[in-house]
Write a protein that holds these residues in place. Structure first.
Motif, PDB file in Angstrom:
ATOM      1  N   ARG A 118     -11.801  67.496  41.880  1.00  0.00           N
ATOM      2  CA  ARG A 118     -10.425  67.880  42.234  1.00  0.00           C
ATOM      3  C   ARG A 118      -9.399  67.063  41.437  1.00  0.00           C
ATOM      4  N   ASP A 119      -9.583  65.764  41.381  1.00  0.00           N
ATOM      5  CA  ASP A 119      -8.598  64.888  40.753  1.00  0.00           C
ATOM      6  C   ASP A 119      -8.500  65.109  39.243  1.00  0.00           C
ATOM      7  N   ASN A 120      -9.595  65.529  38.628  1.00  0.00           N
ATOM      8  CA  ASN A 120      -9.614  65.694  37.171  1.00  0.00           C
ATOM      9  C   ASN A 120      -9.606  67.151  36.732  1.00  0.00           C
ATOM     10  N   ASP A 121      -9.363  68.046  37.702  1.00  0.00           N
ATOM     11  CA  ASP A 121      -9.252  69.478  37.393  1.00  0.00           C
ATOM     12  C   ASP A 121     -10.472  69.958  36.592  1.00  0.00           C
ATOM     13  N   VAL A 122     -11.654  69.582  37.073  1.00  0.00           N
ATOM     14  CA  VAL A 122     -12.902  69.883  36.375  1.00  0.00           C
ATOM     15  C   VAL A 122     -13.209  71.379  36.426  1.00  0.00           C
ATOM     16  N   LEU A 147     -15.077  74.932  42.712  1.00  0.00           N
ATOM     17  CA  LEU A 147     -15.924  75.567  41.695  1.00  0.00           C
ATOM     18  C   LEU A 147     -16.807  76.578  42.431  1.00  0.00           C
ATOM     19  N   PRO A 148     -16.331  77.804  42.595  1.00  0.00           N
ATOM     20  CA  PRO A 148     -16.996  78.758  43.492  1.00  0.00           C
ATOM     21  C   PRO A 148     -18.285  79.372  42.970  1.00  0.00           C
ATOM     22  N   PHE A 149     -18.591  79.173  41.701  1.00  0.00           N
ATOM     23  CA  PHE A 149     -19.770  79.795  41.113  1.00  0.00           C
ATOM     24  C   PHE A 149     -20.798  78.719  40.774  1.00  0.00           C
ATOM     25  N   SER A 150     -22.058  78.973  41.096  1.00  0.00           N
ATOM     26  CA  SER A 150     -23.074  77.960  40.862  1.00  0.00           C
ATOM     27  C   SER A 150     -24.421  78.598  40.572  1.00  0.00           C
ATOM     28  N   PHE A 151     -25.248  77.813  39.877  1.00  0.00           N
ATOM     29  CA  PHE A 151     -26.655  78.136  39.711  1.00  0.00           C
ATOM     30  C   PHE A 151     -27.404  76.818  39.781  1.00  0.00           C
ATOM     31  N   GLY A 162     -28.355  71.256  38.498  1.00  0.00           N
ATOM     32  CA  GLY A 162     -27.486  72.345  38.929  1.00  0.00           C
ATOM     33  C   GLY A 162     -26.220  72.429  38.112  1.00  0.00           C
ATOM     34  N   LEU A 163     -25.617  73.617  38.168  1.00  0.00           N
ATOM     35  CA  LEU A 163     -24.332  73.878  37.512  1.00  0.00           C
ATOM     36  C   LEU A 163     -23.369  74.487  38.514  1.00  0.00           C
ATOM     37  N   TRP A 164     -22.126  74.003  38.506  1.00  0.00           N
ATOM     38  CA  TRP A 164     -21.032  74.630  39.239  1.00  0.00           C
ATOM     39  C   TRP A 164     -19.926  74.947  38.239  1.00  0.00           C
ATOM     40  N   SER A 165     -19.216  76.062  38.461  1.00  0.00           N
ATOM     41  CA  SER A 165     -18.229  76.506  37.479  1.00  0.00           C
ATOM     42  C   SER A 165     -17.020  77.137  38.155  1.00  0.00           C
ATOM     43  N   ARG A 166     -15.883  76.983  37.489  1.00  0.00           N
ATOM     44  CA  ARG A 166     -14.662  77.637  37.958  1.00  0.00           C
ATOM     45  C   ARG A 166     -14.676  79.133  37.629  1.00  0.00           C
ATOM     46  N   THR A 167     -15.411  79.493  36.565  1.00  0.00           N
ATOM     47  CA  THR A 167     -15.513  80.887  36.137  1.00  0.00           C
ATOM     48  C   THR A 167     -16.917  81.414  36.452  1.00  0.00           C
ATOM     49  N   PRO A 168     -17.076  82.723  36.595  1.00  0.00           N
ATOM     50  CA  PRO A 168     -18.380  83.278  36.995  1.00  0.00           C
ATOM     51  C   PRO A 168     -19.507  82.883  36.054  1.00  0.00           C
ATOM     52  N   LEU A 169     -20.673  82.606  36.647  1.00  0.00           N
ATOM     53  CA  LEU A 169     -21.876  82.286  35.894  1.00  0.00           C
ATOM     54  C   LEU A 169     -22.815  83.488  35.903  1.00  0.00           C
ATOM     55  N   ASP A 176     -38.392  76.157  31.338  1.00  0.00           N
ATOM     56  CA  ASP A 176     -39.771  75.737  31.575  1.00  0.00           C
ATOM     57  C   ASP A 176     -40.205  74.648  30.598  1.00  0.00           C
ATOM     58  N   ASN A 177     -41.319  74.027  30.931  1.00  0.00           N
ATOM     59  CA  ASN A 177     -42.012  73.079  30.043  1.00  0.00           C
ATOM     60  C   ASN A 177     -41.212  71.816  29.756  1.00  0.00           C
ATOM     61  N   PHE A 178     -40.443  71.369  30.751  1.00  0.00           N
ATOM     62  CA  PHE A 178     -39.751  70.090  30.680  1.00  0.00           C
ATOM     63  C   PHE A 178     -40.275  69.194  31.790  1.00  0.00           C
ATOM     64  N   GLY A 179     -40.116  67.876  31.601  1.00  0.00           N
ATOM     65  CA  GLY A 179     -40.552  66.944  32.632  1.00  0.00           C
ATOM     66  C   GLY A 179     -39.801  67.157  33.933  1.00  0.00           C
ATOM     67  N   PHE A 180     -38.482  67.291  33.852  1.00  0.00           N
ATOM     68  CA  PHE A 180     -37.661  67.700  34.980  1.00  0.00           C
ATOM     69  C   PHE A 180     -37.338  69.188  34.782  1.00  0.00           C
ATOM     70  N   VAL A 181     -36.402  69.749  35.520  1.00  0.00           N
ATOM     71  CA  VAL A 181     -36.156  71.196  35.435  1.00  0.00           C
ATOM     72  C   VAL A 181     -34.690  71.456  35.079  1.00  0.00           C
ATOM     73  N   PRO A 182     -34.350  71.561  33.792  1.00  0.00           N
ATOM     74  CA  PRO A 182     -32.980  71.904  33.416  1.00  0.00           C
ATOM     75  C   PRO A 182     -32.644  73.337  33.831  1.00  0.00           C
ATOM     76  N   VAL A 183     -31.372  73.597  34.017  1.00  0.00           N
ATOM     77  CA  VAL A 183     -30.913  74.967  34.255  1.00  0.00           C
ATOM     78  C   VAL A 183     -29.864  75.340  33.216  1.00  0.00           C
ATOM     79  N   GLN A 184     -29.833  76.622  32.891  1.00  0.00           N
ATOM     80  CA  GLN A 184     -28.837  77.124  31.956  1.00  0.00           C
ATOM     81  C   GLN A 184     -28.171  78.350  32.559  1.00  0.00           C
ATOM     82  N   ALA A 185     -26.953  78.621  32.116  1.00  0.00           N
ATOM     83  CA  ALA A 185     -26.228  79.813  32.545  1.00  0.00           C
ATOM     84  C   ALA A 185     -25.166  80.105  31.506  1.00  0.00           C
ATOM     85  N   ARG A 186     -24.597  81.293  31.615  1.00  0.00           N
ATOM     86  CA  ARG A 186     -23.520  81.679  30.703  1.00  0.00           C
ATOM     87  C   ARG A 186     -22.242  81.916  31.484  1.00  0.00           C
ATOM     88  N   THR A 187     -21.110  81.693  30.820  1.00  0.00           N
ATOM     89  CA  THR A 187     -19.817  81.978  31.416  1.00  0.00           C
ATOM     90  C   THR A 187     -18.856  82.403  30.320  1.00  0.00           C
TER      91      THR A 187
END
Length: 312
Positions: A118-122, A147-151, A162-169, A176-187
């Motif tokens: 909120r303070d940094n208008d992210v 940030l109403p949109f998330s994946f 996780g990802l949260w976004s001000r614009t639709p995702l 797959d095939n990573f030690g942890f589990v990254p996520v990707q999305a488009r906006t």
């Protein structure tokens, strides 16, 4: 006594030069030896060793030693100087504020994260070590109102992101095939297509994990090359700019936003006494990084990173 002092100064001076050259060589090579990977974190400070050698050689009146130490000192300093110099396109496109935070097994203060948004208008929030409980806490603190949109891929302990976004995702995907589990999305921001990734490389804490860390960084770079539009990869890379693997990932046509902004040597881990900048925002190199800085989030062992960007 004087002769002994001169001899001691020369011996110590050449030992310091050898140590500096060894560290510099390791920095240039993509090592996977666990000890060397850890030592590379100290690379920004090796200039102090060669400078100390220069002082010792000068005191011992060794012209050869002084010349070698001066050349090495200038080389080491020259490698670090670009991080303090802003470099990038003079864009006039939309502004984009990106915040990335490792929430420490889901223990970080969710209300503080929401306040930072909120303070940094992210516009984009990337989270690592995201657990189901942390998702609940973030929502209770009001993240969806900002940030109403998330994946998300919320998982136990350290695996989730996780990802949260001000614009639709759209096109949200787990990688797959990573030690942890990254996520990707488009906006889409004011007509510009973006591919977003919340990334968490394996921590090089054991021999096996160090090999996985190396593979994670290489695989992420390969995937980035397939993306269309502007790319923003934010997260905990468990690597500094002195690790060859990270420099390869953040090389053209991509760049580390902190370097592009001339942010210098700020550090993010551990949060109480930061020693290394492990957290980064990497973008397409046609994105202008206006500023990049750390933010403290209570109960996280990392400092968050806030990047103020300007799109082409």
């Amino acid at each position: 006594m004087r002769r002994f002092a001169i001899s001691a100064a020369l011996v110590v001076g050449w030992v310091l030069i050898a140590a500096t050259l060894g560290m510099f060589a390791v920095r240039q090579i993509g090592v996977t030896n666990i000890t060397l990977v850890a030592l590379v974190v100290a690379a920004p400070y090796i200039g102090a060793a060669s400078l100390a050698a220069l002082i010792l050689f000068a005191a011992a009146r060794s012209r050869i030693g002084s010349a070698v130490a001066l050349l090495i000192t200038l080389t080491v300093v020259g490698v670090q100087v670009p991080m303090f110099l802003p470099d990038g396109p003079d864009n006039s496109g939309p502004e984009l504020s990106v915040l990335t935070v490792n929430v420490a097994h889901g223990d970080a203060d969710a209300a503080a994260i929401v306040n930072a948004v909120r303070d940094n208008d992210v516009d984009i929030l990337a989270v690592q070590e995201l657990t189901p409980d942390e998702v609940v806490d973030l929502r209770a603190a009001g993240i969806d109102g900002l940030l109403p949109f998330s994946f998300t891929a919320a998982l136990p302990i350290a695996d989730g992101t996780g990802l949260w976004s001000r614009t639709p995702l759209t096109e949200g995907t787990r990688l797959d095939n990573f030690g942890f589990v990254p996520v990707q999305a488009r906006t889409n921001v004011d007509g510009q297509d973006l591919t977003l990734v919340s990334f968490h490389a394996m921590s090089p804490a054991t021999r096996r994990h160090t090999v996985e860390w190396d593979a994670d960084l290489a695989r992420m770079r390969s995937i980035m090359e397939t993306y269309r539009g502007t790319v923003v990869v934010a997260g905990d890379f468990n690597a500094t700019n002195d690790h060859r693997q990270f420099r390869t990932l953040a090389s053209s046509p991509f760049s580390d936003a902190a370097d592009a902004a001339g942010a210098g040597l700020f550090r993010t881990f551990p949060s109480d006494r930061p020693l290394a900048r492990l957290d980064h925002v990497v973008t397409s190199d046609d994105v202008r990084a206006r500023s990049v800085r750390p933010l403290a989030i209570p109960k996280s062992d990392h400092l968050a990173v806030l990047a103020e960007l300007q799109l082409p």
